[in-house]
Design a protein around this motif. Structure first.
Motif, mmCIF file in Angstrom:
data_model
loop_
_atom_site.group_PDB
_atom_site.id
_atom_site.type_symbol
_atom_site.label_atom_id
_atom_site.label_comp_id
_atom_site.label_asym_id
_atom_site.label_seq_id
_atom_site.Cartn_x
_atom_site.Cartn_y
_atom_site.Cartn_z
ATOM 1 N N GLU A 6 64.701 -0.733 47.764
ATOM 2 C CA GLU A 6 64.373 -1.135 49.126
ATOM 3 C C GLU A 6 65.473 -0.714 50.101
ATOM 4 N N PHE A 7 66.733 -0.847 49.653
ATOM 5 C CA PHE A 7 67.846 -0.448 50.506
ATOM 6 C C PHE A 7 67.856 1.065 50.719
ATOM 7 N N TYR A 8 67.549 1.815 49.666
ATOM 8 C CA TYR A 8 67.439 3.273 49.809
ATOM 9 C C TYR A 8 66.361 3.639 50.831
ATOM 10 N N ILE A 9 65.249 2.907 50.754
ATOM 11 C CA ILE A 9 64.155 3.179 51.701
ATOM 12 C C ILE A 9 64.627 2.922 53.132
ATOM 13 N N ASN A 10 65.373 1.831 53.319
ATOM 14 C CA ASN A 10 65.903 1.534 54.657
ATOM 15 C C ASN A 10 66.822 2.642 55.150
ATOM 16 N N ILE A 11 67.661 3.141 54.255
ATOM 17 C CA ILE A 11 68.589 4.218 54.612
ATOM 18 C C ILE A 11 67.825 5.455 55.074
ATOM 19 N N VAL A 132 73.948 2.990 57.972
ATOM 20 C CA VAL A 132 73.176 1.949 57.282
ATOM 21 C C VAL A 132 73.787 1.653 55.915
ATOM 22 N N TYR A 133 74.206 2.697 55.204
ATOM 23 C CA TYR A 133 74.774 2.520 53.866
ATOM 24 C C TYR A 133 76.071 1.709 53.899
ATOM 25 N N PHE A 134 76.988 2.075 54.794
ATOM 26 C CA PHE A 134 78.291 1.411 54.824
ATOM 27 C C PHE A 134 78.237 0.021 55.469
ATOM 28 N N SER A 135 77.362 -0.153 56.450
ATOM 29 C CA SER A 135 77.285 -1.450 57.137
ATOM 30 C C SER A 135 76.300 -2.405 56.479
ATOM 31 N N LYS A 136 75.425 -1.851 55.643
ATOM 32 C CA LYS A 136 74.352 -2.624 55.010
ATOM 33 C C LYS A 136 73.425 -3.253 56.055
#
Length: 301
Positions: A6-11, A132-136
């Motif tokens: 899901e996080f990858y999708i957000n990125i 997005v990756y570094f800040s989450k």
């Protein structure tokens, strides 16, 4: 570190969205340099989405140490060069249909700008995905992407004629059959009918350079051709294929380096004529900078 899908999708989605937005914005910024047909917009917007996707997907690929992603970026760069070539070829083929052609310099400038805009879309997407990756946080990523788009406008900033010269209205005077502006002879109009049309519908402006660099640049035939093309496209022409005496023309004043532009417009509005010329791009690919040369500075002092 384990990262859920899901996080990858957000990125990826956030990167693609901001990268595509950057390309969409640049479709609207410089309307004069864009072919005015729906297919053209769709083509370049689609390429913008692809560029954004490449930039966005490169971040998860590098996170997962899939370094072959760099190869795809190299292939993308090559593809963007092909886009430039396609755009150049397309515009060159259209030249035969134009009463006043764009000219090779203007076409090359347009093609290079289209290529650069794809790189901007890819870079904005990559920066957004990294944020997005570094800040989450998708919100922070969106802010970073928006800031990147804003800063890219300065990177892609285009100089216009108004930035390098003054554009001043002038008068057309006939000395017998000789068409003159500012005591400079531009043409010999032999037909009385032609002189009457020019006197009624003709307009003239003087483009006065602001400095040494402008003096040399404004006399470049590529910039002068672009001026004629844009003015003719926006105001229309009285000329036909069989009336070459009504064709728009430019001439430099050998006394001071001014450039004189004359056009017989369908809608002879001198204020509009001046404004249009002021907003013609000063083509960067043919701009000259003699002020950086010690010899040129010495010659013109």
């Amino acid at each position: 570190m384990s990262i859920n899908h899901e996080f990858y999708i957000n990125i990826v989605v956030c990167g693609i969205a901001l990268g595509t937005l950057a390309r969409f914005i640049y479709l609207r910024v410089d309307y004069r340099q864009y072919p005015t047909y729906p297919q053209g917009y769709m083509t370049h917007l689609t390429l913008g989405i692809i560029s954004a996707a490449l930039g966005a997907f490169s971040v998860p690929a590098l996170i997962e140490k899939q370094y072959t992603a760099v190869t795809f970026l190299a292939l993308a760069a090559q593809q963007f060069k092909e886009v430039r070539e396609i755009e150049r070829t397309s515009l060159e083929k259209m030249e035969a249909t134009e009463l006043v052609p764009r000219g090779a310099a203007y076409i090359e400038n347009i093609a290079k700008i289209f290529e650069a805009r794809n790189y901007i879309a890819m870079a904005v997407a990559a920066l957004t995905s990294l944020a997005v990756y570094f800040s989450k946080s998708v919100i922070i990523g969106t802010i970073v992407g928006g800031l990147a788009i804003y800063l890219s406008r300065y990177v892609m900033k285009i100089a216009y004629i108004r930035d390098i010269a003054e554009v001043l209205p002038s008068k057309i005077v006939f000395k017998g059959p000789l068409l003159c502006v500012e005591d400079v002879v531009l043409a010999d109009i032999g037909l009385k009918e032609g002189r009457e049309i020019i006197e009624k519908f003709g307009m003239a402006v003087v483009i006065r350079p602001k400095g040494l660099d402008s003096l040399i640049s404004i006399n470049n035939l590529g910039i002068r051709q672009a001026i004629l093309h844009e003015a003719a496209n926006q105001l229309g022409l009285k000329m036909n294929i069989d009336t070459p005496e009504l064709a728009p023309l430019t001439m430099n004043n050998n006394e001071n380096g001014d450039v004189i532009v004359v056009m017989v417009a369908m809608k002879p509005d001198i204020d509009a004529f001046v404004e249009i010329i002021k907003n013609v791009p000063a083509i960067e690919t043919v701009r000259k900078y003699p002020s950086k040369s010690r010899g040129a500075r010495k010659a013109f002092n």
